[in-house]
Scaffold this motif. Sequence first.
Motif, mmCIF file in Angstrom:
data_model
loop_
_atom_site.group_PDB
_atom_site.id
_atom_site.type_symbol
_atom_site.label_atom_id
_atom_site.label_comp_id
_atom_site.label_asym_id
_atom_site.label_seq_id
_atom_site.Cartn_x
_atom_site.Cartn_y
_atom_site.Cartn_z
ATOM 1 N N ILE A 53 -31.283 -58.495 -44.744
ATOM 2 C CA ILE A 53 -31.519 -59.936 -44.777
ATOM 3 C C ILE A 53 -33.017 -60.220 -44.772
ATOM 4 C CG2 ILE A 53 -31.219 -62.092 -43.510
ATOM 5 C CD1 ILE A 53 -28.586 -60.918 -42.456
ATOM 6 N N LEU A 54 -33.441 -61.073 -45.707
ATOM 7 C CA LEU A 54 -34.840 -61.485 -45.764
ATOM 8 C C LEU A 54 -34.982 -62.836 -45.080
ATOM 9 C CD1 LEU A 54 -35.767 -60.568 -49.451
ATOM 10 C CD2 LEU A 54 -36.273 -59.280 -47.380
ATOM 11 N N ILE A 55 -36.032 -62.963 -44.268
ATOM 12 C CA ILE A 55 -36.287 -64.217 -43.573
ATOM 13 C C ILE A 55 -37.675 -64.723 -43.933
ATOM 14 C CG2 ILE A 55 -34.690 -63.776 -41.681
ATOM 15 C CD1 ILE A 55 -37.054 -62.860 -39.972
ATOM 16 N N GLY A 56 -37.830 -66.016 -43.868
ATOM 17 C CA GLY A 56 -39.094 -66.645 -44.209
ATOM 18 C C GLY A 56 -40.075 -66.647 -43.051
ATOM 19 N N LYS A 110 -40.747 -68.056 -35.380
ATOM 20 C CA LYS A 110 -39.812 -68.410 -34.310
ATOM 21 C C LYS A 110 -39.467 -67.172 -33.474
ATOM 22 C CE LYS A 110 -35.421 -70.770 -33.606
ATOM 23 N NZ LYS A 110 -34.268 -71.393 -34.253
ATOM 24 N N LEU A 111 -39.205 -66.047 -34.146
ATOM 25 C CA LEU A 111 -38.893 -64.809 -33.427
ATOM 26 C C LEU A 111 -40.061 -64.358 -32.556
ATOM 27 C CD1 LEU A 111 -37.080 -62.758 -36.225
ATOM 28 C CD2 LEU A 111 -36.049 -63.675 -34.140
ATOM 29 N N LEU A 112 -41.281 -64.588 -33.051
ATOM 30 C CA LEU A 112 -42.477 -64.181 -32.311
ATOM 31 C C LEU A 112 -42.930 -65.235 -31.309
ATOM 32 C CD1 LEU A 112 -44.478 -62.666 -35.307
ATOM 33 C CD2 LEU A 112 -43.417 -61.391 -33.428
ATOM 34 N N PRO A 124 -44.626 -55.226 -39.899
ATOM 35 C CA PRO A 124 -43.971 -55.038 -41.207
ATOM 36 C C PRO A 124 -44.570 -55.922 -42.303
ATOM 37 C CG PRO A 124 -42.332 -55.170 -39.474
ATOM 38 C CD PRO A 124 -43.657 -55.490 -38.837
ATOM 39 N N LYS A 125 -44.745 -55.334 -43.455
ATOM 40 C CA LYS A 125 -45.302 -56.058 -44.598
ATOM 41 C C LYS A 125 -44.247 -56.987 -45.184
ATOM 42 C CE LYS A 125 -49.135 -53.836 -44.324
ATOM 43 N NZ LYS A 125 -50.013 -54.391 -43.328
ATOM 44 N N GLY A 126 -44.685 -58.124 -45.625
ATOM 45 C CA GLY A 126 -43.793 -59.069 -46.270
ATOM 46 C C GLY A 126 -43.427 -58.606 -47.676
ATOM 47 N N PRO A 165 -40.287 -64.809 -55.672
ATOM 48 C CA PRO A 165 -40.851 -65.793 -56.608
ATOM 49 C C PRO A 165 -41.467 -67.020 -55.933
ATOM 50 C CG PRO A 165 -38.737 -65.025 -57.394
ATOM 51 C CD PRO A 165 -38.921 -64.442 -56.020
ATOM 52 N N SER A 166 -40.924 -67.423 -54.783
ATOM 53 C CA SER A 166 -41.450 -68.635 -54.150
ATOM 54 C C SER A 166 -42.395 -68.344 -52.984
ATOM 55 C CB SER A 166 -40.299 -69.516 -53.678
ATOM 56 O OG SER A 166 -39.471 -68.798 -52.793
ATOM 57 N N HIS A 167 -42.017 -67.447 -52.081
ATOM 58 C CA HIS A 167 -42.806 -67.170 -50.880
ATOM 59 C C HIS A 167 -42.612 -65.720 -50.457
ATOM 60 C CE1 HIS A 167 -43.486 -71.436 -50.335
ATOM 61 N NE2 HIS A 167 -42.184 -71.645 -50.428
ATOM 62 N N LYS A 168 -43.475 -65.277 -49.565
ATOM 63 C CA LYS A 168 -43.324 -63.956 -48.977
ATOM 64 C C LYS A 168 -42.205 -64.027 -47.941
ATOM 65 C CE LYS A 168 -47.045 -61.591 -48.096
ATOM 66 N NZ LYS A 168 -48.244 -61.012 -47.463
ATOM 67 N N LYS A 169 -41.386 -62.984 -47.882
ATOM 68 C CA LYS A 169 -40.290 -62.892 -46.916
ATOM 69 C C LYS A 169 -40.398 -61.554 -46.196
ATOM 70 C CE LYS A 169 -37.693 -66.363 -48.807
ATOM 71 N NZ LYS A 169 -37.024 -67.432 -48.192
ATOM 72 N N TRP A 170 -39.755 -61.469 -45.045
ATOM 73 C CA TRP A 170 -39.760 -60.240 -44.264
ATOM 74 C C TRP A 170 -38.334 -59.772 -44.047
ATOM 75 C CZ3 TRP A 170 -43.367 -63.925 -44.011
ATOM 76 C CH2 TRP A 170 -44.692 -63.550 -43.914
ATOM 77 N N ARG A 171 -38.159 -58.461 -43.944
ATOM 78 C CA ARG A 171 -36.834 -57.915 -43.633
ATOM 79 C C ARG A 171 -36.578 -58.149 -42.144
ATOM 80 N NH1 ARG A 171 -39.029 -54.443 -47.324
ATOM 81 N NH2 ARG A 171 -37.789 -54.213 -49.222
ATOM 82 N N SER A 172 -35.522 -58.859 -41.860
ATOM 83 C CA SER A 172 -35.187 -59.226 -40.488
ATOM 84 C C SER A 172 -35.108 -58.001 -39.578
ATOM 85 C CB SER A 172 -33.868 -59.983 -40.469
ATOM 86 O OG SER A 172 -33.488 -60.280 -39.158
#
Length: 56
Positions: free
Chosen positions: A4-7, A13-15, A33-35, A39-46
Amino acid sequence: MEKILIGQKEVQKLLGMGQTTFYRFLRKYPNFPKGVPTPSHKKWRSSEVREWIAAR
């Protein structure tokens, strides 16, 4: 492994921090972890973010 990718807002919020503090945090902790570019924004693996937090 969870895929799952999160914005940025969810990572913040997690931090428990706002946007400015988050940008400072990324500079201070280059091992965070690197984002993943999307196409729209950088996301991170949850799962990676949660593992990083748990290891701290």
